[in-house]
Design a protein around this motif. Structure first.
Motif, mmCIF file in Angstrom:
data_model
loop_
_atom_site.group_PDB
_atom_site.id
_atom_site.type_symbol
_atom_site.label_atom_id
_atom_site.label_comp_id
_atom_site.label_asym_id
_atom_site.label_seq_id
_atom_site.Cartn_x
_atom_site.Cartn_y
_atom_site.Cartn_z
ATOM 1 N N GLU A 296 0.824 -1.218 0.000
ATOM 2 C CA GLU A 296 0.000 0.000 0.000
ATOM 3 C C GLU A 296 0.856 1.266 0.000
ATOM 4 O O GLU A 296 0.380 2.343 -0.363
ATOM 5 N N ASN A 297 2.098 1.155 0.428
ATOM 6 C CA ASN A 297 3.002 2.312 0.480
ATOM 7 C C ASN A 297 4.265 1.986 -0.319
ATOM 8 O O ASN A 297 5.306 1.613 0.238
ATOM 9 N N PRO A 298 4.194 2.088 -1.638
ATOM 10 C CA PRO A 298 5.296 1.624 -2.502
ATOM 11 C C PRO A 298 6.602 2.391 -2.325
ATOM 12 O O PRO A 298 7.632 1.960 -2.837
ATOM 13 N N LYS A 299 6.578 3.508 -1.582
ATOM 14 C CA LYS A 299 7.823 4.243 -1.370
ATOM 15 C C LYS A 299 8.570 3.784 -0.123
ATOM 16 O O LYS A 299 9.653 4.276 0.181
ATOM 17 N N LEU A 300 7.977 2.817 0.619
ATOM 18 C CA LEU A 300 8.630 2.294 1.818
ATOM 19 C C LEU A 300 9.470 1.066 1.478
ATOM 20 O O LEU A 300 9.128 0.285 0.594
ATOM 21 N N ASN A 301 10.582 0.906 2.211
ATOM 22 C CA ASN A 301 11.418 -0.284 2.111
ATOM 23 C C ASN A 301 11.490 -0.935 3.497
ATOM 24 O O ASN A 301 11.118 -0.321 4.500
ATOM 25 N N PRO A 339 11.552 -7.564 -4.564
ATOM 26 C CA PRO A 339 12.809 -7.908 -3.882
ATOM 27 C C PRO A 339 13.710 -6.700 -3.639
ATOM 28 O O PRO A 339 14.450 -6.667 -2.654
ATOM 29 N N ASN A 340 13.663 -5.702 -4.550
ATOM 30 C CA ASN A 340 14.568 -4.554 -4.386
ATOM 31 C C ASN A 340 14.132 -3.626 -3.256
ATOM 32 O O ASN A 340 14.802 -2.634 -2.968
ATOM 33 N N ARG A 341 13.002 -3.938 -2.613
ATOM 34 C CA ARG A 341 12.554 -3.148 -1.474
ATOM 35 C C ARG A 341 12.864 -3.842 -0.141
ATOM 36 O O ARG A 341 12.527 -3.311 0.919
ATOM 37 N N LEU A 342 13.521 -4.985 -0.223
ATOM 38 C CA LEU A 342 13.800 -5.781 0.975
ATOM 39 C C LEU A 342 15.303 -5.984 1.129
ATOM 40 O O LEU A 342 16.017 -6.253 0.162
#
Length: 374
Positions: A296-301, A339-342
């Motif tokens: 829901e918050n695509p700018k968060l990692n 994966p690039n957000r984790l």
């Protein structure tokens, strides 16, 4: 008659001469005297004869050339060799002139151009013809009067008869038409109207925020609140929570926040069985909630940190913690988190939160924690 015209031109030129440099004028008129040493092909009784003439030059700006010159000259009653006949020769030239300053007042110049000669009584090889001429000279600008003394030597070539003449001149250059740089602006008459008395408008600041009531879009600001030019409280990160209430002042744009101005995060705490990297199914709901919040918050990692208890070697425990972190990341990827957000980090046994001397403490140390990066 010719002498009267020449004298009139000289007088008119002196009338326009001013106490200013000649470069401040558009034109330059130069009466001059000249001598011509003629090629023997002209068959004249005297190969060295006099001329008189006048030239008009246009001063150029922002150009490689300094002047374009139109010159007219005349030779009267030249006798032919071995006959009683004589002739007049009229010449006209259009020349390009380039100056080379030597001192403040002295300059050399070169000229190149073409022209035409009219022979009133043609005889033998002395005919009407197109002309070419080029030469060099010096000019000296007289102080305060914008007048210059000029002298030059030229090679004059007659195309029809292939004659080569040497001409030398001496003249007095005077300016015409002063150049004005300032713009001419039409003056419109101003009609003064009676000024009505101005009644001062009383404008207060009821909420004491420094913005007058007439401009205050938020007239009920709290005392001490920091406001903008419209009298409304400042919200620097544009998350909908004013700075006074915002506990997370640098929230990324577009991220959903709670009443404190912070991202509504979820703790992802997963405990593992002894010597295991497998996530128990009882944690599926936590994983789903954590993944939903990230989606829901695509700018968060998120950073996934994994730990172990102290049983076993440090090297073994380090590898085991990395496997546990990887298991959690894969579980979130299976729930559509990119994966690039984790980021997965294994800390081994280096960061216990309970004592490793009891089974209960060791169980708590065998954990994975998910951290949201705002």
């Amino acid at each position: 008659m010719k002498k009267i015209l020449l004298t009139s031109a000289l007088c008119a030129s002196f009338m326009f001469a001013q106490s200013a440099p000649s470069s401040e004028y558009n034109y330059e008129v130069t009466p001059f005297a000249a001598g011509i040493l003629s090629d023997s092909k002209a068959n004249l009784d005297d190969d060295h004869y006099a001329n008189a003439g006048i030239s008009l030059a246009k001063n150029l700006q922002n150009s490689f050339l300094d002047q374009v010159e139109l010159a007219i000259m005349r030779s009267d009653s030249l006798n032919y060799n071995g006959t009683t006949g004589n002739t007049n020769i009229n010449r006209v030239f259009l020349n390009a002139v380039k100056k080379l300053p030597l001192t403040e007042k002295l300059a050399a110049y070169g000229l190149l151009g073409a022209g035409y000669q009219d022979v009133t009584q043609e005889m033998k090889d002395n005919d009407d013809s197109a002309l070419l001429n080029y030469g060099v000279g010096l000019r000296y600008d007289l102080p305060y009067y914008a007048i210059a003394v000029k002298g030059d030597v030229r090679h004059v070539f007659s195309i029809n008869d292939k004659e080569n003449d040497l001409m030398y001149t001496l003249g007095l250059a005077m300016p015409l038409g002063k150049r004005y740089s300032e713009n001419i602006v039409a003056k419109v008459p101003v009609i003064e109207e009676p000024i009505a008395a101005v009644v001062p408008v009383v404008d207060g600041d009821d909420d004491n925020d420094g913005v007058l009531n007439s401009k205050d879009l938020c007239p009920d600001s709290l005392p001490g609140a920091v406001v903008n030019e419209n009298g409304c409280e400042v919200d620097d990160d544009n998350d909908g929570i004013v700075n006074r209430l915002d506990k997370c002042m640098n929230t990324s744009e577009g991220v959903t926040v709670n009443a404190d101005g912070c991202v509504a995060t979820l703790n992802l705490n997963i405990n593992f069985d002894y010597n295991s990297e497998k996530i128990n199914s009882t944690y599926n709901s936590k994983l789903q909630e954590f993944a939903a919040m990230l989606n829901e918050n695509p700018k968060l990692n998120a950073t996934i940190e994994a730990h172990t208890d102290s049983k076993g070697s440090e090297k073994y425990n380090q590898r085991l913690s990395e496997k546990r972190a990887t298991s959690a990341v894969r579980a979130l990827e299976n729930l559509n988190v990119s994966p690039n957000r984790l980021r997965a980090i294994g800390y081994g046994e280096t960061q216990p939160i309970s004592s490793n001397d009891t089974e209960e403490g060791r169980s708590e140390n065998r954990r994975v924690t998910g951290l949201i990066n705002q």
